[in-house]
Design a protein around this motif. Structure first.
Motif, PDB file in Angstrom:
ATOM      1  N   MET A   1      23.489  28.506  18.770  1.00 23.70           N
ATOM      2  CA  MET A   1      23.285  28.843  17.387  1.00 23.70           C
ATOM      3  C   MET A   1      22.506  30.141  17.223  1.00 23.70           C
ATOM      4  O   MET A   1      22.882  30.969  16.424  1.00 23.70           O
ATOM      5  CB  MET A   1      22.540  27.726  16.673  1.00 23.70           C
ATOM      6  CG  MET A   1      23.299  26.469  16.525  1.00 23.70           C
ATOM      7  SD  MET A   1      22.241  25.322  15.640  1.00 23.70           S
ATOM      8  CE  MET A   1      23.441  24.244  15.015  1.00 23.70           C
ATOM      9  N   ARG A   3      22.238  32.590  19.259  1.00 20.20           N
ATOM     10  CA  ARG A   3      23.032  33.731  19.723  1.00 20.20           C
ATOM     11  C   ARG A   3      23.905  34.271  18.610  1.00 20.20           C
ATOM     12  O   ARG A   3      24.006  35.478  18.413  1.00 20.20           O
ATOM     13  CB  ARG A   3      23.902  33.336  20.920  1.00 20.20           C
ATOM     14  CG  ARG A   3      24.723  34.499  21.440  1.00 20.20           C
ATOM     15  CD  ARG A   3      25.687  34.071  22.547  1.00 20.20           C
ATOM     16  NE  ARG A   3      26.435  35.197  23.023  1.00 20.20           N
ATOM     17  CZ  ARG A   3      27.527  35.687  22.434  1.00 20.20           C
ATOM     18  NH1 ARG A   3      27.992  35.142  21.334  1.00 20.20           N
ATOM     19  NH2 ARG A   3      28.164  36.726  22.932  1.00 20.20           N
ATOM     20  N   ARG A   4      24.507  33.380  17.855  1.00 24.18           N
ATOM     21  CA  ARG A   4      25.384  33.797  16.763  1.00 24.18           C
ATOM     22  C   ARG A   4      24.630  34.650  15.745  1.00 24.18           C
ATOM     23  O   ARG A   4      25.166  35.610  15.203  1.00 24.18           O
ATOM     24  CB  ARG A   4      25.980  32.565  16.093  1.00 24.18           C
ATOM     25  CG  ARG A   4      26.931  32.874  14.967  1.00 24.18           C
ATOM     26  CD  ARG A   4      27.562  31.654  14.400  1.00 24.18           C
ATOM     27  NE  ARG A   4      26.539  30.673  14.042  1.00 24.18           N
ATOM     28  CZ  ARG A   4      26.775  29.386  13.871  1.00 24.18           C
ATOM     29  NH1 ARG A   4      27.979  28.910  14.035  1.00 24.18           N
ATOM     30  NH2 ARG A   4      25.821  28.563  13.543  1.00 24.18           N
ATOM     31  N   GLU A   5      23.372  34.319  15.500  1.00 22.77           N
ATOM     32  CA  GLU A   5      22.568  35.087  14.554  1.00 22.77           C
ATOM     33  C   GLU A   5      22.118  36.418  15.156  1.00 22.77           C
ATOM     34  O   GLU A   5      22.111  37.436  14.480  1.00 22.77           O
ATOM     35  CB  GLU A   5      21.355  34.269  14.110  1.00 22.77           C
ATOM     36  CG  GLU A   5      21.713  32.957  13.455  1.00 22.77           C
ATOM     37  CD  GLU A   5      22.646  33.109  12.260  1.00 22.77           C
ATOM     38  OE1 GLU A   5      22.508  34.081  11.503  1.00 22.77           O
ATOM     39  OE2 GLU A   5      23.529  32.254  12.100  1.00 22.77           O
ATOM     40  N   ILE A   7      23.558  38.264  17.472  1.00 25.20           N
ATOM     41  CA  ILE A   7      24.610  39.275  17.651  1.00 25.20           C
ATOM     42  C   ILE A   7      24.956  39.987  16.348  1.00 25.20           C
ATOM     43  O   ILE A   7      25.677  40.975  16.372  1.00 25.20           O
ATOM     44  CB  ILE A   7      25.887  38.690  18.307  1.00 25.20           C
ATOM     45  CG1 ILE A   7      26.498  37.585  17.456  1.00 25.20           C
ATOM     46  CG2 ILE A   7      25.608  38.220  19.698  1.00 25.20           C
ATOM     47  CD1 ILE A   7      27.819  37.076  17.994  1.00 25.20           C
ATOM     48  N   GLN A   8      24.398  39.518  15.249  1.00 25.49           N
ATOM     49  CA  GLN A   8      24.591  40.228  13.981  1.00 25.49           C
ATOM     50  C   GLN A   8      23.815  41.546  13.975  1.00 25.49           C
ATOM     51  O   GLN A   8      24.176  42.484  13.264  1.00 25.49           O
ATOM     52  CB  GLN A   8      24.135  39.360  12.798  1.00 25.49           C
ATOM     53  CG  GLN A   8      24.870  38.055  12.668  1.00 25.49           C
ATOM     54  CD  GLN A   8      26.361  38.255  12.410  1.00 25.49           C
ATOM     55  OE1 GLN A   8      26.761  39.093  11.623  1.00 25.49           O
ATOM     56  NE2 GLN A   8      27.176  37.489  13.109  1.00 25.49           N
ATOM     57  N   SER A  11      24.316  43.989  19.817  1.00 29.01           N
ATOM     58  CA  SER A  11      25.612  43.693  20.431  1.00 29.01           C
ATOM     59  C   SER A  11      25.492  43.132  21.845  1.00 29.01           C
ATOM     60  O   SER A  11      26.406  42.483  22.331  1.00 29.01           O
ATOM     61  CB  SER A  11      26.470  44.954  20.464  1.00 29.01           C
ATOM     62  OG  SER A  11      25.827  45.945  21.248  1.00 29.01           O
ATOM     63  N   LEU A  15      23.777  34.597  26.457  1.00 28.59           N
ATOM     64  CA  LEU A  15      23.287  33.233  26.560  1.00 28.59           C
ATOM     65  C   LEU A  15      23.326  32.856  28.033  1.00 28.59           C
ATOM     66  O   LEU A  15      24.374  32.934  28.673  1.00 28.59           O
ATOM     67  CB  LEU A  15      24.171  32.290  25.741  1.00 28.59           C
ATOM     68  CG  LEU A  15      23.794  30.823  25.741  1.00 28.59           C
ATOM     69  CD1 LEU A  15      22.419  30.632  25.112  1.00 28.59           C
ATOM     70  CD2 LEU A  15      24.823  30.025  24.970  1.00 28.59           C
TER      71      LEU A  15
END
Length: 92
Positions: A1, A3-5, A7-8, A11, A15
């Motif tokens: 979870m 990681r998804r935030e 990478i915003q 770049s 993980l």
């Protein structure tokens, strides 16, 4: 979870470890220009302490996140608490 935030805004977020890999394969490439976010929830495996000690020895900044049950992180060998950066008065 998380990681998804991340990478915003960055770049090059990884993980670790990826399925089938070991954490050691990645730790050797990290340095003081990297940031490690370590998340320890409930019962942590001994590898968490070993990994944070290796990161601290390599000069990699570490952000340690844990749940309330985890309590105070215990010292990791001769390095002491890797989150204090050698300062006994570090605030948590």
């Amino acid at each position: 979870m998380i990681r998804r935030e991340l990478i915003q805004v960055r770049s090059d977020v990884m993980l670790l470890p990826a399925p089938g890999d070991t954490i050691g394969e990645y730790l050797a490439d990290l340095n003081a220009k990297d940031l490690a976010i370590v998340i320890g929830l409930r019962r942590r495996v001994p590898a968490v302490g070993l990994a944070t000690a290796a990161l601290a020895e390599a000069g990699v900044p570490v952000v340690y996140m844990s749940d309330v049950i985890a309590g105070k992180p215990r010292a990791t060998g001769a390095l002491g608490d890797p989150l204090s950066h050698g300062r006994p008065d570090a605030v948590r």
